[in-house]
Design an enzyme around this catalytic site. Structure first.
Site, PDB file in Angstrom:
ATOM      1  N   ASP A   1      -1.800   2.214  -4.622  1.00 11.87           N
ATOM      2  CA  ASP A   1      -3.098   2.510  -4.018  1.00 11.87           C
ATOM      3  C   ASP A   1      -4.130   1.491  -4.495  1.00 11.87           C
ATOM      4  OD1 ASP A   1      -2.069   4.712  -2.686  1.00 11.87           O
ATOM      5  OD2 ASP A   1      -2.499   6.066  -4.353  1.00 11.87           O
TER       6      ASP A   1
ATOM      7  N   HIS B   1       0.808  -1.218   0.000  1.00 16.04           N
ATOM      8  CA  HIS B   1       0.000   0.000   0.000  1.00 16.04           C
ATOM      9  C   HIS B   1       0.843   1.271   0.000  1.00 16.04           C
ATOM     10  CE1 HIS B   1      -3.675   2.132   0.080  1.00 16.04           C
ATOM     11  NE2 HIS B   1      -4.389   1.232   0.713  1.00 16.04           N
TER      12      HIS B   1
END
Length: 536
Positions: free
Chosen positions: A513, A509
């Site tokens: 995204d 992450h």
């Protein structure tokens, strides 16, 4: 040979004086601010020892003096005052530990200490798997000395100079050999081999000295004497304990408790001053029978035989896999995206291509080959997923190199198919089969598994796993987990049956995204469900 030693000994007479006189200059040579000041000293050093000041630092130390063989750089011991600069430490760590040393005594001829080299970017230690040369054998540049089991594969270690293998310091099977640690000794002349029969590397004596320095033992002994008064307090306690632990009970109550194997300490007395009477024992037997029956079971449990087991020592690849995956799960914020893809058209295209392959004598194309090609093209379309995280920036790669997870008896390997987006299906299939065979034979070389930017792990075809979540292979930012294909009923005007395959994308992450990961899966699904587009 004698003339060379005499020349070196003449040069070494001035070493201690030079170190004391120009110590500050030698230290400044590695600082960023004072490099120009050293240039004026070059002629002085060259005139006295016939080499520059930088070479003098790499050759002279407080404990020993070593000399270079040819033009190869070496790493040697320095005094603690000269080992401080960070740049100098980095300089030493980047060099191969190959030292031609002249011992302080005259009984040892010139020799070369061969150190364990760093054969991969993540390698810190290795194992001596097999020696292909024996003590006394002649060696030449390019010949293989031994096989070294690194953190990822077994690699051949080649000799750099001509000579004779005088001593094998680390025998076959030696484990946890640190990078730079001496593993063998070579000499120039064959008659010098016997002089190294009982030789031990000089580096072994280095760590022993610091351990002998800390000697603050006298004050510790004085502190230990003070707690000696504590046992006196402990001795006084048992004298009063018997009176406190004494249990008062009537003779009839004692006999009744003994007949029923009931400890008096578990019965509360109701007689004068807490004395246990017959009624107390009878009440305990009536109310506490469950507790008394539970106690024998504990004795039975204690007699259960120990488990039978076998301790399997960790292999080098197993230890590295464990540490890297633990590091991945602890430091990388994983999240997972799963999508079902219809593979009917892909299977149809595969059957057509395989018919052409069989007609031309080529190898069959597997589902995994199509998956690798689709993943590579999706990475070219969504390059954000072809990246890795660093503390200062996100590095986005222009090359699409796909690592393919291969399970072997020795452990998990991930050989790489480089530039997979530019290669055809047949080429990808041939490379995967070739690399998988090398992985099973434990003969992968560093170039076979280094440089990957994305990983594909397939447990569906070989094992029938429906869906799973893979652990990211650092420093990459994503890994694709492929499940098995299964037929499902598709609702509509008429019920149809189609084959679907579940795939799960594990993402970092910090780099990818959620929307970017979903975009990549959309592109991948498009290539799988419309496989003709992969051929364009």
């Amino acid at each position: 040979m004698a003339s060379r030693i005499i020349n070196h000994s003449k040069k070494l007479k001035h070493v201690s004086a030079l170190l004391r006189r120009d110590h500050a200059v030698a230290v400044r040579c590695f600082s960023n601010s004072s490099q120009p000041s050293l240039i004026g000293k070059e002629d002085i050093f060259k005139a006295r020892l016939n080499y520059s000041s930088v070479e003098r630092i790499s050759k002279c130390g407080t404990g020993n003096v070593t000399m270079l063989s040819g033009i190869s750089t070496t790493s040697t011991k320095l005094s603690s005052t000269m080992a401080g600069p960070k740049l100098f430490n980095e300089f030493l760590s980047s060099q191969m530990r190959s030292v031609r040393g002249f011992s302080s005594s005259s009984d040892l001829p010139p020799h070369q200490e061969i150190g364990m080299p760093s054969l991969s970017p993540t390698m810190t230690e290795a194992c001596a798997s097999e020696w292909l040369k024996k003590e006394g054998d002649k060696v030449a540049p390019g010949e293989v000395l031994c096989e070294v089991e690194t953190d990822k594969a077994t690699v051949e270690m080649e000799c750099m100079e001509e000579g004779f293998l005088a001593k094998i310091v680390k025998e076959e099977g030696a484990k946890e050999i640190q990078v730079g640690e001496v593993i063998a000794i070579t000499v120039e002349d064959e008659e010098d081999i016997q002089k190294f029969k009982d030789y031990t590397p000089s580096s072994g004596t280095g760590p022993a000295a610091p351990e002998a320095k800390p000697a603050p033992s006298p004050p510790k002994e004085e502190k230990v004497e003070k707690p000696a008064s504590a046992p006196e307090a402990k001795i006084s306690k048992p004298s009063s304990a018997p009176s406190e632990d004494r249990i008062f009970a009537s003779p009839l109550a004692r006999k009744l408790a003994e007949d029923n194997n009931v400890p008096l300490s578990s019965i509360k007395g109701t007689g004068p001053e807490g004395r246990i009477v017959k009624a107390d024992v009878e009440d305990f037997l009536a109310s506490g029978s469950k507790e008394t029956t539970a106690k024998p079971s504990k004795q039975v449990d204690s007699k259960v035989p120990a488990l039978d087991y076998v301790d399997i020592p960790h292999s080098q690849i197993r230890k590295v896999t464990a540490s890297r995956l633990a590091f991945s799960k602890q430091t990388i914020p994983h999240y997972y995206l799963t999508v079902d893809t219809c593979v009917d058209k892909m299977m149809g295209l595969r059957s057509q291509l395989n018919s052409f392959q069989e007609a031309s004598g080529g190898k069959r194309i597997s589902v995994n080959d199509l998956v690798i090609k689709a993943a590579a093209l999706a990475l070219r379309k969504v390059p954000q997923c072809n990246s890795s995280w660093t503390d200062e920036y996100i590095r986005q790669f222009k090359n699409v190199n796909i690592n393919v997870a291969v399970q072997t008896e020795n452990g998990l390997y991930v050989p790489v198919v480089k530039d997979a987006d530019k290669k055809g299906l047949s080429t990808i299939g041939e490379e995967v089969r070739f690399l998988a065979q090398k992985a099973k034979e434990n003969s992968l070389k560093p170039e076979d598994y280094e440089g990957g930017t994305f990983t594909v792990s397939n447990l569906g075809g070989p094992f029938g796993i429906k869906q799973f979540c893979a652990v990211i292979n650092p420093p990459q930012a994503a890994i694709l987990a492929i499940g098995s294909a299964e037929k499902r009923v598709v609702p509509g005007d008429q019920y149809n049956v189609a084959s679907y395959m579940s795939v799960t994308l594990s993402c970092d992450h910090r780099v990818i995204d959620g929307a970017i990961g979903a975009e990549w899966l959309k592109a991948f699904k498009g290539y799988i469900e419309t496989p003709e587009s992969m051929l364009l």
